[in-house]
Each structure stands twice: as C-alpha cells, then as structure tokens.
Motif scaffolding. Structure first.
Motif, PDB file in Angstrom:
ATOM      1  N   SER A 175       0.848  -1.184   0.000  1.00 42.88           N
ATOM      2  CA  SER A 175       0.000   0.000   0.000  1.00 42.88           C
ATOM      3  C   SER A 175       0.883   1.234   0.000  1.00 42.88           C
ATOM      4  O   SER A 175       2.107   1.143  -0.118  1.00 42.88           O
ATOM      5  CB  SER A 175      -0.910  -0.010   1.234  1.00 42.88           C
ATOM      6  N   THR A 229      -9.552   3.224  -2.723  1.00 40.25           N
ATOM      7  CA  THR A 229     -10.309   2.325  -1.864  1.00 40.25           C
ATOM      8  C   THR A 229     -11.717   2.880  -1.704  1.00 40.25           C
ATOM      9  O   THR A 229     -11.901   4.089  -1.547  1.00 40.25           O
ATOM     10  CB  THR A 229      -9.630   2.208  -0.489  1.00 40.25           C
ATOM     11  N   GLU A 239     -14.283   4.114   0.156  1.00 39.45           N
ATOM     12  CA  GLU A 239     -14.568   4.615   1.501  1.00 39.45           C
ATOM     13  C   GLU A 239     -14.998   6.068   1.385  1.00 39.45           C
ATOM     14  O   GLU A 239     -14.726   6.738   0.380  1.00 39.45           O
ATOM     15  CB  GLU A 239     -13.350   4.483   2.411  1.00 39.45           C
ATOM     16  N   GLY A 297     -10.083  -0.621  -7.345  1.00 39.95           N
ATOM     17  CA  GLY A 297      -9.663  -0.581  -5.951  1.00 39.95           C
ATOM     18  C   GLY A 297     -10.471  -1.542  -5.107  1.00 39.95           C
ATOM     19  O   GLY A 297     -11.508  -2.050  -5.524  1.00 39.95           O
ATOM     20  N   LYS A 298      -9.982  -1.767  -3.907  1.00 38.39           N
ATOM     21  CA  LYS A 298     -10.642  -2.715  -3.005  1.00 38.39           C
ATOM     22  C   LYS A 298     -11.747  -2.030  -2.209  1.00 38.39           C
ATOM     23  O   LYS A 298     -11.782  -0.793  -2.095  1.00 38.39           O
ATOM     24  CB  LYS A 298      -9.621  -3.332  -2.059  1.00 38.39           C
ATOM     25  N   GLY A 343     -13.335  -0.786   1.025  1.00 35.12           N
ATOM     26  CA  GLY A 343     -12.817  -0.386   2.323  1.00 35.12           C
ATOM     27  C   GLY A 343     -13.886  -0.504   3.386  1.00 35.12           C
ATOM     28  O   GLY A 343     -14.187  -1.580   3.877  1.00 35.12           O
ATOM     29  N   TYR A 374      -9.338  -5.085  -6.739  1.00 42.29           N
ATOM     30  CA  TYR A 374      -7.883  -4.875  -6.712  1.00 42.29           C
ATOM     31  C   TYR A 374      -7.262  -5.503  -7.951  1.00 42.29           C
ATOM     32  O   TYR A 374      -7.645  -6.601  -8.362  1.00 42.29           O
ATOM     33  CB  TYR A 374      -7.287  -5.500  -5.452  1.00 42.29           C
TER      34      TYR A 374
END
Length: 371
Positions: free
Chosen positions: A15, A199, A201, A231-232, A234, A258
């Motif tokens: 990261s 991410t 979020e 992106g992942k 969050g 991801y």
C-alpha cells in the motif's frame, strides 16, 4: 552512520506507506549510511541488516519491545532511528530520531476513519507525543506540514517535506494495443473510459464522481463513455454499491476490484481521462501516477492535490456536485483541452522522483548526525 528504519508491517499487496518506504530505502545510495531494519526485511531492500527482537508486541508499542529495540540499537551502534509510521518511544538522547507523519486526517475528521477511537488516540496521544520528542519530522506535502504545525503546535523548522514518487513497479512501460485490449476485455470495457483508482470509503468521495458521471450521460445522450472504478472495498461502501447497482447506467459502471501492477498500468494507459475527487489527501498518489501516464486528470482543489497537479490538471470543488460535473464534462467534451493537459502531464510528473527524495533524506540524516 548507522540508521535503523522502522517500516510498516508486512503486506502482500504493498500500500501507500510501504511503497513510499521502499522507494526511499531503495534510492538511498550513500555508502556512508548503514541501513538496518527491525525484524524482517519485508520490503526486500538490498543491503539491509535485520535487528531481531525476542519479545513480540502484545499491544501497540509494547514497553518490553521498546526496551529491547533500545538495546539492539546500542549493540548495533545505531546513530539514528527513522520511523516510516510508528511513534518512536526511544528516550536515549545519543540516538537521534526521525518520524514520518503523512497526514492528520483522524484529527481533522474522525468520521473518515469510522469514528475509530483507537486511531484517534494513536494520532492524538502516541504520534503527538512522539512528534514533540523526536529530532526531526518528515511529511509529504505543504498541506500536511501546515496541519502538523497547526494541530500539534510544532515549529516549521522541525519539519522537512520529502515527497513520494512513482513506484518502480508503476513506471510507465510500453503497452501494445493488443495488451491494452486484452485488459479491457478482461474487465468488460467496451469504449472510451474514465478511470478512477481508490479504496471504496467515504473520504474518497466516489459518490460525487458517480453522480457527476450520471449527469454527464443524462445530458450527452449519445455518449458511450464508461466509468471504471479500480480498488478494493474499504468501509462504508454499501451505499456506493446501492448507487451503482441502482443506476440506469450500471452496465457502464465497472468495478474491477484490486488489480495487479501490470493491469493497473494498462488501465492507466488505456484511459481517456483520470478522475480523483477525494475530499482530503496527504499527497494524492494516483494523481501523480496518472500524470506519469500522460493522462488528462480531474482532481480536487483541496489539501495537497494542487501541489501534485500544478497547472497540469483540471480542478473541481469536491464538496459541490455541480463543480465535479462541469469539470468532468469539460474534460470529456473538449479534446483540445485534454491534449493541452496531456502535454503538461509528463513535465509535472517529472518533478517528483525517489532519487530526489532520497537525497533530501540523506541530507537530513547527515545534518542530524553532525548535530
């Protein structure tokens, strides 16, 4: 001079903090600096000597491990302890200390961190105390430096800015049209696309980007441009997923999850424009990565993003949906404007490198050692 570097914990997928740590450590080339690390050399940096502890932390910054680290430093003849994240607890005045503080978002808006009291206390107690104790603070932007001065009451003279740069794994490499098409097919990308990487979020403000995209499609009926979100997941992403699945353009809003560095580079390379409308960033690494790929970029006019983008990007106010929309439409509909930004992009990206940043680290280490 011997320096013990305290890096973040091991992660399979590097990261931001670990990419930054690795970039700096790999670029420190002065042979007068001996590089040591606590525990294992997770970042696989050449010429790092490992200092192994017997005790393992039962809680953050366990007192027993701190005492053992102090003994390890004394035995190894460590002159400076340089932390890339964790507060420094060593009290020996003969060992100089450097603490990296990326930003103070938990103290600025704890809602961006799930109202997590443990994170808040880490920054309000642990890092605050360490910031006043250490010899030198390193941060990554003027915006973050100002926050540290204002919130912690630290003198500007104690803070050095050492910016991130493009990770070696993401340096632009050539992609053939076939390679880009293969990646597009993998993720069901049919047409020109807007790329956004973060991410999922609340702080990243993806809801405004999705709404702006829908407004653009509503107004431009013949447009087929897709929105690719990489992106992942969050936290607090459930409303975003509801927005996407409930959108009349859901077939053109693609979530890749991801991706590997190779896939990420291909997605950057193939994008029409890049959008990153976060509310707050200590630096805003994806903006720099997109500029490195010579992309026209839409980003926020807040915190550190203008430092990264300079005059090579299109700005918007992330708190005003109309601003996000109008800026996005400008980028998509004005080909000449996009081309002008693409020309400036590589020049702006070239202002940042880990070689330059590592030279600044070397300078401050020698300055500390002489002091």
């Amino acid at each position: 001079m011997n320096v013990a570097f305290n890096c973040a914990s091991f992660e399979k997928n590097l990261s931001g903090i670990n990419r930054y740590s690795k970039g700096i450590l790999e670029s420190i080339s002065n042979h007068e600096i001996g590089k040591y690390c606590f525990e294992h050399n997770y970042l696989n940096v050449d010429n790092m000597v490992e200092l192994h502890s017997v005790h393992k932390m039962n809680q953050p910054y366990d007192n027993y491990e701190e005492k053992e680290r102090y003994l390890l430093c004394k035995l190894a003849g460590i002159d400076v302890v340089y932390s890339f994240f964790s507060p420094i607890q060593l009290d020996d005045t003969n060992i100089k200390s450097v603490l990296t503080i990326y930003d103070l978002t938990p103290l600025i808006n704890i809602k961006w961190h799930r109202n997590d009291k443990q994170i808040y206390d880490l920054f309000d107690i642990g890092i605050r105390k360490s910031a006043h104790k250490v010899n030198q603070i390193v941060t990554i932007s003027e915006a973050s430096k100002k926050s540290i001065v204002d919130i912690y009451g630290i003198s500007e003279d104690k803070i050095e800015i050492v910016t991130p740069a493009i990770a070696s794994d993401l340096i632009v490499t050539e992609r053939t049209d076939d390679e880009i098409q293969n990646i597009k097919r993998k993720f069901a990308i049919r047409d020109a696309y807007i790329l956004s990487i973060c991410t999922f979020e609340p702080r990243k403000n993806m809801a405004s980007l999705i709404k702006a995209y829908e407004m653009y499609r509503d107004k431009n009926k013949t447009a087929t441009t897709q929105l690719v979100l990489t992106g992942k997941l969050g936290w607090g992403y459930e409303n975003l997923l509801d927005m996407i699945y409930g959108s009349k353009y859901k077939e053109d809003i693609i979530m890749t999850g991801y991706v590997s560095d190779y896939e990420l580079g291909s997605l950057y390379k193939g994008a029409m424009v890049f959008a990153y409308v976060s509310y707050f960033e200590g630096f805003g690494m994806p903006v720099l990565e997109a500029l490195n790929y010579e992309k026209a970029v839409l980003t926020s006019d807040t915190t550190s993003m203008p430092e990264v983008g300079g005059d090579a990007v299109c700005y918007c106010n992330p708190y005003e949906l109309e601003s996000v929309y109008s800026s996005l439409e400008h980028l998509l509909e004005d080909a000449q404007y996009r081309e002008n930004l693409q020309i400036k992009a590589k020049i702006q990206a070239g202002k940042f490198s880990y070689e330059k940043s590592a030279r600044k680290v070397e300078e401050l280490l020698f300055k500390l050692d002489r002091g």
